[in-house]
Design a protein around this motif. Structure first.
Motif, PDB file in Angstrom:
ATOM      1  N   ILE A 293       7.309   2.678   0.397  1.00  0.00           N
ATOM      2  CA  ILE A 293       7.486   1.559   1.337  1.00  0.00           C
ATOM      3  C   ILE A 293       6.185   1.347   2.119  1.00  0.00           C
ATOM      4  CG2 ILE A 293       8.739   0.767   3.403  1.00  0.00           C
ATOM      5  CD1 ILE A 293      11.161   2.464   2.378  1.00  0.00           C
ATOM      6  N   GLY A 294       5.617   2.465   2.599  1.00  0.00           N
ATOM      7  CA  GLY A 294       4.387   2.395   3.396  1.00  0.00           C
ATOM      8  C   GLY A 294       3.231   1.773   2.633  1.00  0.00           C
ATOM      9  N   PHE A 295       3.167   2.052   1.339  1.00  0.00           N
ATOM     10  CA  PHE A 295       2.102   1.495   0.489  1.00  0.00           C
ATOM     11  C   PHE A 295       2.078  -0.028   0.592  1.00  0.00           C
ATOM     12  CE2 PHE A 295       1.197  -0.203  -3.870  1.00  0.00           C
ATOM     13  CZ  PHE A 295      -0.171   0.038  -3.868  1.00  0.00           C
ATOM     14  N   PHE A 296       3.275  -0.640   0.605  1.00  0.00           N
ATOM     15  CA  PHE A 296       3.357  -2.102   0.704  1.00  0.00           C
ATOM     16  C   PHE A 296       3.223  -2.591   2.146  1.00  0.00           C
ATOM     17  CE2 PHE A 296       5.527  -1.169  -3.338  1.00  0.00           C
ATOM     18  CZ  PHE A 296       4.728  -1.941  -4.179  1.00  0.00           C
ATOM     19  N   VAL A 297       3.916  -1.917   3.072  1.00  0.00           N
ATOM     20  CA  VAL A 297       3.902  -2.358   4.473  1.00  0.00           C
ATOM     21  C   VAL A 297       2.482  -2.366   5.031  1.00  0.00           C
ATOM     22  CG1 VAL A 297       4.638  -1.741   6.826  1.00  0.00           C
ATOM     23  CG2 VAL A 297       6.288  -1.666   4.941  1.00  0.00           C
ATOM     24  N   MET A 298       1.702  -1.339   4.674  1.00  0.00           N
ATOM     25  CA  MET A 298       0.367  -1.227   5.263  1.00  0.00           C
ATOM     26  C   MET A 298      -0.646  -2.220   4.696  1.00  0.00           C
ATOM     27  SD  MET A 298      -0.274   2.626   6.489  1.00  0.00           S
ATOM     28  CE  MET A 298       0.076   3.426   4.962  1.00  0.00           C
ATOM     29  N   ARG A 299      -0.208  -3.011   3.751  1.00  0.00           N
ATOM     30  CA  ARG A 299      -1.071  -4.112   3.317  1.00  0.00           C
ATOM     31  C   ARG A 299      -0.970  -5.277   4.299  1.00  0.00           C
ATOM     32  NH1 ARG A 299      -2.858  -4.239  -2.237  1.00  0.00           N
ATOM     33  NH2 ARG A 299      -2.920  -2.066  -2.855  1.00  0.00           N
ATOM     34  N   TYR A 300       0.089  -5.272   5.134  1.00  0.00           N
ATOM     35  CA  TYR A 300       0.318  -6.378   6.074  1.00  0.00           C
ATOM     36  C   TYR A 300       0.286  -5.934   7.536  1.00  0.00           C
ATOM     37  CZ  TYR A 300       1.935  -8.217   1.637  1.00  0.00           C
ATOM     38  OH  TYR A 300       1.997  -8.585   0.311  1.00  0.00           O
ATOM     39  N   VAL A 301       0.659  -4.686   7.811  1.00  0.00           N
ATOM     40  CA  VAL A 301       0.701  -4.191   9.194  1.00  0.00           C
ATOM     41  C   VAL A 301      -0.370  -3.119   9.341  1.00  0.00           C
ATOM     42  CG1 VAL A 301       2.173  -3.150  10.985  1.00  0.00           C
ATOM     43  CG2 VAL A 301       3.210  -4.546   9.186  1.00  0.00           C
ATOM     44  N   SER A 302      -1.051  -3.088  10.494  1.00  0.00           N
ATOM     45  CA  SER A 302      -2.137  -2.118  10.663  1.00  0.00           C
ATOM     46  C   SER A 302      -1.595  -0.691  10.565  1.00  0.00           C
ATOM     47  CB  SER A 302      -2.855  -2.322  11.992  1.00  0.00           C
ATOM     48  OG  SER A 302      -2.128  -1.731  13.036  1.00  0.00           O
ATOM     49  N   ALA A 303      -2.399   0.165   9.918  1.00  0.00           N
ATOM     50  CA  ALA A 303      -1.984   1.544   9.656  1.00  0.00           C
ATOM     51  C   ALA A 303      -1.633   2.284  10.952  1.00  0.00           C
ATOM     52  CB  ALA A 303      -3.093   2.280   8.906  1.00  0.00           C
ATOM     53  N   GLY A 304      -2.406   2.043  12.016  1.00  0.00           N
ATOM     54  CA  GLY A 304      -2.170   2.716  13.293  1.00  0.00           C
ATOM     55  C   GLY A 304      -0.797   2.398  13.873  1.00  0.00           C
TER      56      GLY A 304
END
Length: 415
Positions: A293-304
């Motif tokens: 999930i994180g792999f996709f989410v972090m393409r749009y939301v900042s990692a921090g």
């Protein structure tokens, strides 16, 4: 931009290299998580208290502290690929040493074998983590490392099934175990011999593989103001990131180590150990799902921001674990795994961002911080011995609060 002018053939080569590395992430996740099954097994066999049983994690993760900096130096000399081969051979030797340890039934021998295995894993981590971050565009480093770490989490998910069947299952079916407390040593021989063979085969495979040497690539990626700085220690976001890795690994390992015993408590779920082992798979399985999930989410939301959100949620779940009992507490603690998912790769990639030619040194420092897995579990074990297993979860809460701070503030690069 470094990497942008490479042809598609170069990218295909990177794709192959990343695929090869993925197998390593899977295998070291597998052996690290097998400790969660080893702890209740050896706790029974040697009649240990929680503090003594947590020496398993101490010896395993202390190896990172001893080996990580020399490993960084070794990899600078021989390159990423040969660093990985050395790591694989070391893990194979450590795994094989479980056979004599099981024959002699001496707790210290097990701890020594674990230390050698972990030394090999530390070398693999120091080589593979930064290698994945430089194989491709800098912007997608976080999501790329999260994807390979997802396979690491897949290893941690399958390990409790494997351990529950071969280690705890073997112990349960051994009718002599309750009388002597020291029988069934062969339950550890087979699984670790199998691991020794697997790592030996992987070492041969990696010797034959052609992997791109990315050391020049890292040099090219060096940012101008890096040149004036003497070392990676001069980057505050790296140092704070190292503390983040320390607290994260300490918290995750402490929670995982207590699960089999926690789920066995009468007021929680009263599960037999071999059954509880399968529930440990849910904890680590959550980390697998969360990384995809994180792999996709972090393409749009900042990692921090993703990191801070996950850390705050983990705090809330552990509070529920401490306050409640029964299935509510059981599922709350198992759900922590889902929110642990992106923490390691995200802290790691945020911390090495912009280090340029100090990336391998920075990676060594971050892997050094994995020693949190050695320091915090014995403290949590001591809390479990004195305050009870539920209250022991309060120390990981402090760790997750720091990680939330790192996601929002500490990870911003300042020079």
């Amino acid at each position: 931009m470094a990497g942008a002018h490479h042809g598609s053939g170069e990218h295909q080569r990177y794709g192959f290299a990343v695929s090869a590395l993925t197998s390593l992430f899977f295998m070291w996740g597998f052996i690290t998580c097998l400790n969660d099954i080893l702890i209740p097994h050896l706790k029974n066999v040697f009649a240990l208290n929680y503090t003594q049983a947590m020496l398993i994690q101490f010896c395993f993760f202390a190896a990172y502290f001893v080996v990580s900096i020399p490993a960084g130096t070794l990899i600078e000399r021989i390159g990423y690929k040969w660093g990985m081969v050395v790591g694989l051979v070391t893990v194979a030797i450590g795994s094989f040493l479980f056979v004599p340890s099981a024959s002699y039934q001496i707790y210290a021998l097990y701890l020594g074998a674990l230390f050698i295995m972990a030394a090999g894993v530390a070398i693999l981590q120091v080589a593979a983590n930064p290698y994945v971050t430089v194989l491709g565009r800098p912007q997608t480093a976080s999501s790329r490392l999260t994807l390979t770490q997802a396979f690491n989490a897949l290893g941690t998910t399958l390990a409790p099934w494997f351990g529950g069947y071969f280690i705890l299952g073997g112990a349960l079916t051994d009718p002599t175990l309750p009388q002597t407390g020291l029988s069934g040593p062969d339950t550890l021989k087979f699984p670790y011999l199998l691991l020794a063979l697997l790592f030996a085969v992987l070492a041969v495979v990696f010797t034959l593989l052609k992997l791109p040497d990315m050391r020049e690539q890292q040099e090219r990626r060096a940012i101008a103001n890096t040149q004036s700085m003497g070392s990676a220690w001069h980057f505050p976001h790296l140092v704070l990131g190292a503390i983040g890795i320390f607290t994260y690994v300490g918290a995750e390992v402490s929670v995982g180590s207590l699960l089999v015993n926690f789920l066995g408590e009468k007021h929680i779920a009263a599960l037999p150990e071999a059954v509880a082992a399968y529930y440990v798979s849910i904890y680590w399985g959550g980390a697998t799902v969360g990384r995809f999930i994180g792999f996709f989410v972090m393409r749009y939301v900042s990692a921090g921001k993703v990191l801070a959100f996950n850390a705050i949620t983990a705090v809330a779940l552990l509070l529920v674990t401490i306050i409640y009992s029964g299935h509510v507490a059981m599922w709350a603690v198992l759900a922590v795994g889902l929110f642990n998912s992106v923490m390691f790769p995200t802290i790691f990639s945020l911390a090495v961002k912009g280090l340029g030619r100090y990336t391998s040194q920075g990676s060594g420092i971050l892997c050094l911080a994995i020693v949190g897995g050695a320091i915090l579990p014995p403290l949590v074990g001591a809390m479990a011995d004195t305050l009870g297993i539920q209250m022991a979860f309060s120390l990981p809460i402090l760790c997750y609060l720091y990680i939330a701070f790192y996601g929002l503030k500490g990870s911003i690069p300042r020079h």
